[in-house]
Scaffold this active site. Structure first.
Site, PDB file in Angstrom:
ATOM      1  N   HIS A   5       1.529   3.239  -1.865  1.00 20.05           N
ATOM      2  CA  HIS A   5       1.811   1.834  -2.153  1.00 20.05           C
ATOM      3  C   HIS A   5       2.741   1.204  -1.115  1.00 20.05           C
ATOM      4  O   HIS A   5       2.895  -0.015  -1.071  1.00 20.05           O
ATOM      5  CB  HIS A   5       2.428   1.705  -3.548  1.00 20.05           C
ATOM      6  CG  HIS A   5       1.946   0.492  -4.296  1.00 20.05           C
ATOM      7  ND1 HIS A   5       1.625  -0.691  -3.677  1.00 20.05           N
ATOM      8  CD2 HIS A   5       1.742   0.282  -5.622  1.00 20.05           C
ATOM      9  CE1 HIS A   5       1.235  -1.569  -4.587  1.00 20.05           C
ATOM     10  NE2 HIS A   5       1.291  -1.006  -5.770  1.00 20.05           N
TER      11      HIS A   5
ATOM     12  N   ASP B  66      -1.834  -2.185  -0.664  1.00 20.95           N
ATOM     13  CA  ASP B  66      -1.632  -2.996  -1.864  1.00 20.95           C
ATOM     14  C   ASP B  66      -2.669  -2.637  -2.921  1.00 20.95           C
ATOM     15  O   ASP B  66      -3.776  -2.184  -2.599  1.00 20.95           O
ATOM     16  CB  ASP B  66      -1.740  -4.486  -1.522  1.00 20.95           C
ATOM     17  CG  ASP B  66      -0.616  -4.953  -0.608  1.00 20.95           C
ATOM     18  OD1 ASP B  66       0.466  -4.333  -0.649  1.00 20.95           O
ATOM     19  OD2 ASP B  66      -0.823  -5.930   0.134  1.00 20.95           O
TER      20      ASP B  66
END
Length: 425
Positions: free
Chosen positions: A397, A401
């Site tokens: 992450h 995204d």
């Protein structure tokens, strides 16, 4: 008589030290040229150390689990003639086996007498050979795996290969010439056990543990799961195998998944990337080097299908098969086990419903394949049986995204559900 000293070889690529994983010989053993003496572990690959001479082992330079510097004394062998060590300059380590205090033993077993005798490991046993309980007989990884599957204690099997190496034929003879133990008391299966086994984490298992711990501590993992209707791609696979299987080889689902990755990544270059979190640099790569997670006797390995973007289905299938065989046999090279840009992991029929694969750093994505099951689905208002499969994928992450990850997996889904689009340019 003379002494031939074998030093820890330079594996290459600037490696200054390696871990001694396992000895295949002990002090007093007679060895022959090209016989494997020990296995050592680099960052990723297991490397065999063969003997360049005939002779008798007179000392070992380390214990399994010990990290040894390149150039340090690995083993000393008594040979006919002068050897490669002068009498006056012979190191002290050659005269007596080294025994570092801190080095762990390969395996320690603490056991007390069970109430009833346990069932023998193999269902039948043929011609036997006496070995010490901790003696490791010579055998290839494939033979060790075969023996494990058959429930045979390898140390009981007489080896007919060079230097007593146990062959597949020796396992067959052990079973064929033995007597069935089917009459063993059923009560033995219910005997109370109080034994314990301590297994040091060394070799490949230690490397795997370190890499998995490092990945979970450094990356911000998140997973995304989507189900895919693979009925059409499975029909295409069956058709291609029927038409070309005899001449080009059989296709599994993996080459189609590799092709889907390649095509989907054209629109999601941020996922075919590596993240150097120390330098704070993301490198996006045009080449798609797909790591294919493969289980071997010594643990999980990830051989790499290089330039998957330039390979046909059959080319990918052939390379996947070649690399998997090399990894399972412990013959994959360091180059074949490094350099991936994205990883594909599958447990095949054991794939379960959902998994949460751990990233293969410094990559930022790993695509996990679960098993194919037939389920009733609603298609155009009608209930029909379809072949369904989940993709359980994980992403970093810090780089990827959530929306990008979801759209990437949806792109793979669309390609596999309409497999003709895999080949439309």
């Amino acid at each position: 008589m003379g002494t031939h000293v074998i030093k820890m070889p330079d594996i290459g690529e600037g490696i200054a030290e390696v871990e001694l994983s396992v000895w295949h010989v002990k002090v007093g053993d007679m060895v022959v040229e090209d016989q494997v003496l020990a296995d050592v572990m680099t960052d990723k690959a297991m490397v065999d150390i063969p003997s360049p001479v005939h002779g008798k082992v007179i000392s070992l330079g380390g214990e399994p689990g010990e990290v040894m510097a390149v150039g340090s004394i690995l083993i000393s062998i008594e040979v006919e003639g002068a050897g490669n060590v002068k009498e006056s300059a012979q190191p002290a380590a050659v005269a007596a086996p080294a025994a570092p205090v801190a080095a762990p033993k390969v395996e320690t077993v603490v056991a007390s007498k069970p109430v009833a005798a346990p069932r023998p490991a193999a269902v039948c046993q043929g011609p036997m050979v006496a070995r010490e309980a901790d003696e490791r007989p010579l055998a290839s990884p494939a033979v060790r795996k075969h023996a494990l599957d058959l429930g045979i204690q390898l140390r009981l099997v007489r080896g007919t290969g060079p230097a007593g190496r146990v062959l597949h034929e020796d396992l067959d003879a052990y079973l064929a010439e033995g007597q069935s133990n089917a009459s063993a008391p059923v009560a033995a299966a219910y005997a109370q056990r109080t034994d314990e086994q301590q297994i040091p984490v060394i070799g490949m298992r230690r490397k795997i543990a370190q890499r998995m711990q490092d990945a979970t501590q450094r990356a911000a993992h998140f997973s995304y799961v989507e189900e895919i209707d693979v009925t059409a791609v499975e029909e295409l696979r069956a058709h291609l195998n029927e038409k070309h299987g005899a001449t080009r080889g059989k296709l599994t689902l993996l080459p189609f998944l590799v092709r889907a990755l390649v095509v989907a990544l054209r629109d999601f270059p941020q996922i075919n990337a590596r993240y150097d979190d120390e330098a704070q640099v993301i490198t996006r790569l045009g080449a798609v080097h797909v790591g294919v997670a493969t289980q071997s006797d010594i643990g999980l390995m990830v051989p790499v299908v290089r330039h998957a973007e330039a390979r046909s289905l059959w080319d990918s299938a052939s390379e996947i098969s070649r690399l998997a065989t090399a990894a399972r046999n412990g013959k994959a090279s360091r180059d074949e086990l490094s350099g991936s840009t994205i990883t594909l992991t599958s447990l095949g029929a054991l794939g379960g419903i959902v998994s949460t694969p751990v990233l293969n750093l410094p990559e930022v994505a790993i695509v996990g394949v679960n098993k194919i099951v037939e389920r009733p689905m609603v298609v155009k208002g009608q209930i029909v049986i379809r072949k369904m499969m989940n993709l359980s994928s994980s992403f970093d992450h810090r780089v990827v995204d959530g929306m990008d990850a979801a759209q990437f997996i949806q792109a793979i889904r669309g390609l596999l559900e309409q497999p003709a689009t895999l080949f439309v340019e």
